[in-house]
Structures are given as C-alpha cells and as structure tokens.
Design an enzyme around this catalytic site. Sequence first.
Site, PDB file in Angstrom:
ATOM      1  N   GLY A 132       0.816  -1.207   0.000  1.00 35.09           N
ATOM      2  CA  GLY A 132       0.000   0.000   0.000  1.00 35.09           C
ATOM      3  C   GLY A 132       0.845   1.250   0.000  1.00 35.09           C
ATOM      4  O   GLY A 132       2.003   1.242   0.400  1.00 35.09           O
ATOM      5  N   GLY A 184       0.284   5.428   0.999  1.00 36.63           N
ATOM      6  CA  GLY A 184      -0.599   6.447   1.550  1.00 36.63           C
ATOM      7  C   GLY A 184       0.087   7.787   1.569  1.00 36.63           C
ATOM      8  O   GLY A 184       1.208   7.951   1.082  1.00 36.63           O
ATOM      9  N   SER A 185      -0.598   8.745   2.163  1.00 42.17           N
ATOM     10  CA  SER A 185      -0.046  10.094   2.198  1.00 42.17           C
ATOM     11  C   SER A 185       1.188  10.184   3.084  1.00 42.17           C
ATOM     12  O   SER A 185       1.983  11.101   2.962  1.00 42.17           O
ATOM     13  CB  SER A 185      -1.116  11.085   2.684  1.00 42.17           C
ATOM     14  OG  SER A 185      -1.555  10.722   3.982  1.00 42.17           O
ATOM     15  N   PHE A 186       1.324   9.213   4.031  1.00 40.35           N
ATOM     16  CA  PHE A 186       2.476   9.251   4.923  1.00 40.35           C
ATOM     17  C   PHE A 186       3.668   8.473   4.387  1.00 40.35           C
ATOM     18  O   PHE A 186       4.774   8.637   4.844  1.00 40.35           O
ATOM     19  CB  PHE A 186       2.096   8.684   6.310  1.00 40.35           C
ATOM     20  CG  PHE A 186       1.169   9.579   7.076  1.00 40.35           C
ATOM     21  CD1 PHE A 186       1.651  10.721   7.696  1.00 40.35           C
ATOM     22  CD2 PHE A 186      -0.172   9.288   7.162  1.00 40.35           C
ATOM     23  CE1 PHE A 186       0.804  11.548   8.399  1.00 40.35           C
ATOM     24  CE2 PHE A 186      -1.017  10.113   7.867  1.00 40.35           C
ATOM     25  CZ  PHE A 186      -0.545  11.251   8.491  1.00 40.35           C
ATOM     26  N   GLY A 187       3.462   7.574   3.435  1.00 44.60           N
ATOM     27  CA  GLY A 187       4.555   6.773   2.926  1.00 44.60           C
ATOM     28  C   GLY A 187       4.072   5.452   2.373  1.00 44.60           C
ATOM     29  O   GLY A 187       2.874   5.265   2.106  1.00 44.60           O
ATOM     30  N   VAL A 242       3.832   1.106   2.613  1.00 49.83           N
ATOM     31  CA  VAL A 242       3.764  -0.004   3.560  1.00 49.83           C
ATOM     32  C   VAL A 242       4.268  -1.264   2.870  1.00 49.83           C
ATOM     33  O   VAL A 242       3.823  -1.611   1.768  1.00 49.83           O
ATOM     34  CB  VAL A 242       2.322  -0.229   4.068  1.00 49.83           C
ATOM     35  CG1 VAL A 242       2.287  -1.386   5.066  1.00 49.83           C
ATOM     36  CG2 VAL A 242       1.791   1.043   4.719  1.00 49.83           C
ATOM     37  N   ASP A 259       0.730  16.960  22.420  1.00 51.24           N
ATOM     38  CA  ASP A 259       2.163  17.057  22.700  1.00 51.24           C
ATOM     39  C   ASP A 259       2.859  17.871  21.611  1.00 51.24           C
ATOM     40  O   ASP A 259       3.895  17.486  21.076  1.00 51.24           O
ATOM     41  CB  ASP A 259       2.779  15.661  22.780  1.00 51.24           C
ATOM     42  CG  ASP A 259       4.175  15.691  23.443  1.00 51.24           C
ATOM     43  OD1 ASP A 259       4.949  14.737  23.207  1.00 51.24           O
ATOM     44  OD2 ASP A 259       4.486  16.656  24.171  1.00 51.24           O
TER      45      ASP A 259
END
Length: 789
Positions: A635, A637-640, A642, A715
């Site tokens: 896969g 995605g927008s984050f990287g 998989v 945080d």
Amino acid sequence: MGSPMIHLGCSVLGMTHSIFAGGQVCIAVAGISIVTQLNLFSYGLVGSLSPHVGNLTFLRKIVLQNNSFHGKVPSEIGGLFRLQVLVLCNNSFEGMIHTNLTNCLEVRELNLIDNKLEGKIPEELGSLSKLTALGLSSNNLIGKIPTSLGNLSSLNRLSTAFNTLEGSIPEELGRTSIGFVQLGFNRLTGTIPSSLYNLSNMHYFLLGTNQLEGSLSQDMGVAFPRLWQLNLSKNRFTGPVPVSLSNASMLQYIYLIANRFTGQVPPNLGRLQNLRAINMAENHLGSSRGDDLSFIDSLANCTHFQRMAFSNNFLKGPLASTIANFSTQLFWIDLEFNQIHGTIPSGIENLVNLTYLDLDGNQLTGSIPSNIGRLYNMQDLGLYGNRRSGRILSSLGNLTISNLIDLSSNDLTGDIPSNLGACQNLLELYLSDNNLNGLIPNDIMSLSLLVDLQLGGNAFTGSLPLEVGHLINLELLDVSENKLSGALPKILRNCVKMLVLRLDGNVFEGEMSTSLQTLRGLEYLDLSRNKFSGRIPMFLGDLPFLTYLNLSFNELEGEVPSIKANVTISVEGNNNLCGGLPKLHLPTCVTSSSGKKKKVSLYQTTCSNNHCNFILDFVDLHKATEGFAESNKIGVGSFGSVYKGILEQDGTSIAALVFELMPNGNLDGWLHSEVREDEPPRRLTLLQRINIAIDVTSALKYLHTQCNEIIVHNDLKPSNVLLDDDMIGHISDFGISNIIYVVSNPMIATSFGTNQNSSNTMKGSIGYIAPEYGVHGHVSTEGDINFFA
C-alpha cells in the site's frame, strides 16, 4: 723567450706535462722560460687542477674564473712565492681552504667566491700582510670570522656572504682599510662594532640577513661620508633610522627591510641627490602625529629616484600630493599595509614610467581616479583592502600590459567594465568582496593568460559565461558567494590547469558536470550551498591531488564515492546520500530491486498488541522485505509506503510503514542548534519562521475542524515539528493524541485517547502543557494552541 700571459692550446706548445687533468688547455714548462700570468677566464674548462701548476714558480697572477674546475685546490700553489693574484671564483672547487696558501706572502687578491669550499676560515690568513681583497662568499664555510683579519691593515675588500658563519663581527676589523664589506646571509650575532665607524672610506656596508641587533650610530652618515650602498635588511636592529644618512652625499641605495626600526622616516633624505632606491619595509616606523609621510616632500628633490618601499609599517597620514612631482624615472611605489588615508593625489599620471603601485591594506577613500588609466606602463596595481567606493572605471582598460590588478575588499559598486578584456597580459585579477553586480562580462573570459581570477563575495547574477573555457591557463577560479545560477558549462573541461575551484554560495543547479573530470590537478573544490542534484560523480575519488572537497547543502543523492582518507570532505545537508567514509556518518547503501542504491529513513516499527514497541535493525528490516521489493509493497498512503515482510529471526510477519524522510530534521534542532566546527550554523530567517508557524497553524486547523472527528495532538512542541526539503513544517508523533467524538449537541463532546486509564491524566511534555490541564485535566483543542504561547 719570456711570455707574460698564457692562453694557448696544447697543440701550440711543446709539452712535458699538463696542469689540467681532463681539461681542454695544457701548459708545459718545455719551450717556455717564464710564465708570469695564467689567464683562462671563462674558457669552459672542465676537470681538476693538477698540482704541477706549482712548478710555474714565476707566476704572479692566476685567473681561472668562471670555468667548471672541481676537486681540491692544489696545496702546491702555496709554493708560488711570487704570486700576487689568485682568482678561482665561479668554479666547483671543494675541500678546506689549505693553510699552505698563507705562504704566498706577496698575495694582494685572494678570490675563492662561488665554489664548494667547506670548513673554517684559517686564522693564518691574517699573516698575508699585503692582502687588499679577500673573497670567500658563496661557499659552505662555518665558524667565526677570524680576528686575525684585523692585522691586514691594507685590506680594502672583504666578502664572506652566503656561508654559515656565526659569532660576532670582530672589533679588530676596525684596524683595516675596508671600504667594501659584505657579510650578509650568514648567522652573525651581536651588534655592529663601534670600531667599524672609524672606516671613513666605507663605500659598501652590506650586513643583511643575519641576526645582528642593537641600534645604529646616529652619526653613521658622518662616519661614512663616501657611502654608496647600505644594506642592513633582515636583522633585529632597533631604534630610529639615523637622520645623519643625508650627510652621505654619494648614497644611492638604502635597504633596511625587516628590522624593528621605530620613529619617523628621516625628513631630509631629499638631500641625497644621487638616491635611486630606498626600502624600509617591514619595520615599526610611524608615530601617532598623523604626518608620517611628510618625508615624501623631500624625496621629490631626488632627480634619479627610481624605487620606494615602506610597506608593513605604521605610517599614518595622507599621501602627500608632492608624490606627483617625483622623478619620471620612478617605477616602483610600495606603501601597502600602513594607515594611509585620504585619496590618491591628482597628477599621479605624471609618473609615466611607474610599473608597480601597491597601496593595499590602507584606509584610502573615494573613487579610483581615472588618471590611473594613463599609467600605460603599469604592470602591477594593488588597491586591495581600502575603502574605495564608486564604480570601476573603464579607463583601467588602458593598462594593457598589466599583469596584476587587485581591487578586492573595497566598497566598489556597479558592474565590471567590459573593456578590462583589453588587458590581455593579465595574469591575476582580484575583484572579490565588493558590492559589484550584473553579469560577468564575456570579455573577462577572453583573457587567456589569466592564472588567478577571483570574483567572490559580490552580487553577480546570471550564469557562468561559456567563454570560461578559453581560460586554459587558469589555476584558481573563485566566484563564490554571488547569485550565479544555471548549470556548469561543459566547456569548463578546457581549464585543465585548475588547482582551486570555488563555486560555493550560489544557485547553480543540475547534475555535477562530468566536465570536471578533466581537471586532474584539482586540489581544492567547493561546490557547497547550491542546488546541485543527482549523484556525486565517481571520478572525484580518483583526483590524485585533491585535499579539500565540500559538497554540503545541495540536493545530491545516492552513494558517496570512495574518497582518499587524507581529503577533508563535507557532504552534510544532502539528506539522500549514503555510503562513503565512516567519518561521514552516513547510512549504508542498499540495492533495491531496480538495482539502485538508496537510503531508507525508517529504523523503528510499532506493534499495537499490548502496546508493545520494538526497534528493528535496518539490516533485519531490509532482509524481511527482500530489499523493499515492489512485490512486497502492499500500500501507498499520504504518509509513505507499507511493506510486508517476515522477520528472519523468528518468522514473525510484519507490516512496515516507511515514512517520508524529513531531511531538515525537526524545528527544535534549528531553534536550539549546537554549533559545530565542521558545519555552518543553522539559522532560520524571519520569513522561514513565519512560514513554519503558518504550516503548523494550517495543520491544526485541519485536525481541529476539517476531519470527521476532532483530533487533539496533546504534545505539540518544536521537536515534533518536522521540516522537509523545502522547510515546510509537518506535525509528527501522535502517540498521546485524543479523538473527540461529537455526540448530538455540537457543544458536547466525548474524548477518547490512546491512554484510557484516566480521562484526567495530564498529557504532554513539561514546558509545553497547557496550564488549564493542571487544573481539570480535560483535553481540548485549546491545549494545542498553547504551543504558540
């Protein structure tokens, strides 16, 4: 039949033996009754001198000057009791000076200059009572100057320069008649004996390059009224320069370089009508009165004056306008590194034979006068390190025979006049560290004799002209710290003599040109702080003389080639590099299924069961995913991306999320960066700070108002704001974030977080927790806004 002078060949004479072994001329006793002079000056003779020369007992004069004799000087010469002149200079005689020579009591001139003689000067030479000239310079003699030379009351010329003599100058020399003394280039110490000031016939007083000290007699000019040349350079003399030098009316040359003289330059040197050169550079001359150059007024009276040098002193004041009235024979002015202020006087163009003008390192102001362009014989013009302003005038293009023009480190503005290209004899052109702008003229690149071209530290724009390939003799090119852009011209490969290339601090882009591959002599290469991209060429590792390589802060990627360990190298700020020397601390390169080597940024993975975390070694992760093979990608995605994989250690199936690499680290690293010697400091501009704040605000707006549910980060701090290649801020680390579900009334919400033990648990990092969390512990979007407080 007598023959007073012999220069005949072997075939002319009836011979019984030769006095030259291996030589070209033979002299025999047979057929010649008396030989009084043997003059073989500059005959091109080679070989050793036979001891049979001692059989020519009527010899009064032997001149073997300027040949190639070697071996020892025959001791049999000591038996020539009628000998008056022995000149063996400019040969290669070796060994020690034989004491037998002192048997030649009639000797007036003994000249052994420029041989390979060694050992000490014999004390016995002091017994040659009729000696008037002793020449021992340019040998390998050691020890002291014999005090016995003081016995030679008729001695007029003494030359022992260019040896390794030490000790003090004998006081006894004051008892001689010396008018020419040359003791320079030894290791003599002590002071000048006061007795030497009794030698009123002194014409040449040459003691330069020793370790002599003390002050000079202030009556030197009175003591030496017939002095022609004074050279005391490169010693440790102190005190003032004697004002009385003006009494030595025959004085032509004064050299006092590299001592520790203080005070003012004598103001009355103009009385020396025959003065041709004066050099007092590298002393401590000057005062605080601001009129230290007033002596120039008197020098205008010296009608034969040719050369003046007072560089590296503390002379303070304006450059006297009377300099324009100097003798037209003047060809050299060196006043660099003083405290001269004001402007260059008008009328300097009157010095029509001026070839060298060096005013570097002063405080001169105003524009460069156009009349300098009328000094058509100028070969070296130095105005470096002043406060000159205005434009570079086109009249400098008239200096067509100049070898050097240095206008660097001033406040010059405007562009480079194209007619500097008329200076076709230029070897060195320095215009760096000014406020020059515009394009680099193509005409400059037509100066094919240029060896050194420095244009750094300005505001030049445009590309590096293609004509740079015409500079086939160029050894140093510096265009650093400008606004140059574009790709490197391939024709740069023609500059095969290049040793130093500085292009740092510009906006050059594209791949590093393979044209650099022909620059095999490169020693120093700096391409840092540009926008070069692609891979680092492998040939950089093969440059045999490279000692410095700086490729930092570009957009380079891939494997760093193998560079010699003795090369100082920097590649920081290129976040997609791998491999290279261990000292670079780069990740190991791995080969993907496509055969390309790349750097992977993920070293940590998280399993959600029982909230367990563990660290995966990069090698293990690489093996588990079969080198991040495309077949294992499950896969994007927008984050990287998989990847699935199986751990080799225990067969555990994993899914690894490979995040996008953030090359510029986190915001905390820029706000509180540690200063390192091997890298430039990291500083954010005001515009960058504002843009990052906007980025974080936009991200929070999305989390708080544009998602299906409200997400509270909990945080938010500088270390959780990551910066990409373009310095765009990204919020990271959602490990303690909360999702707030809206029930029915939009004003009523229910919070669910990653820690469900207590909804009132205070979340966040000390120093960044919202104050209201300490009171009621309720999570809210306002808590994230506290980041900006």
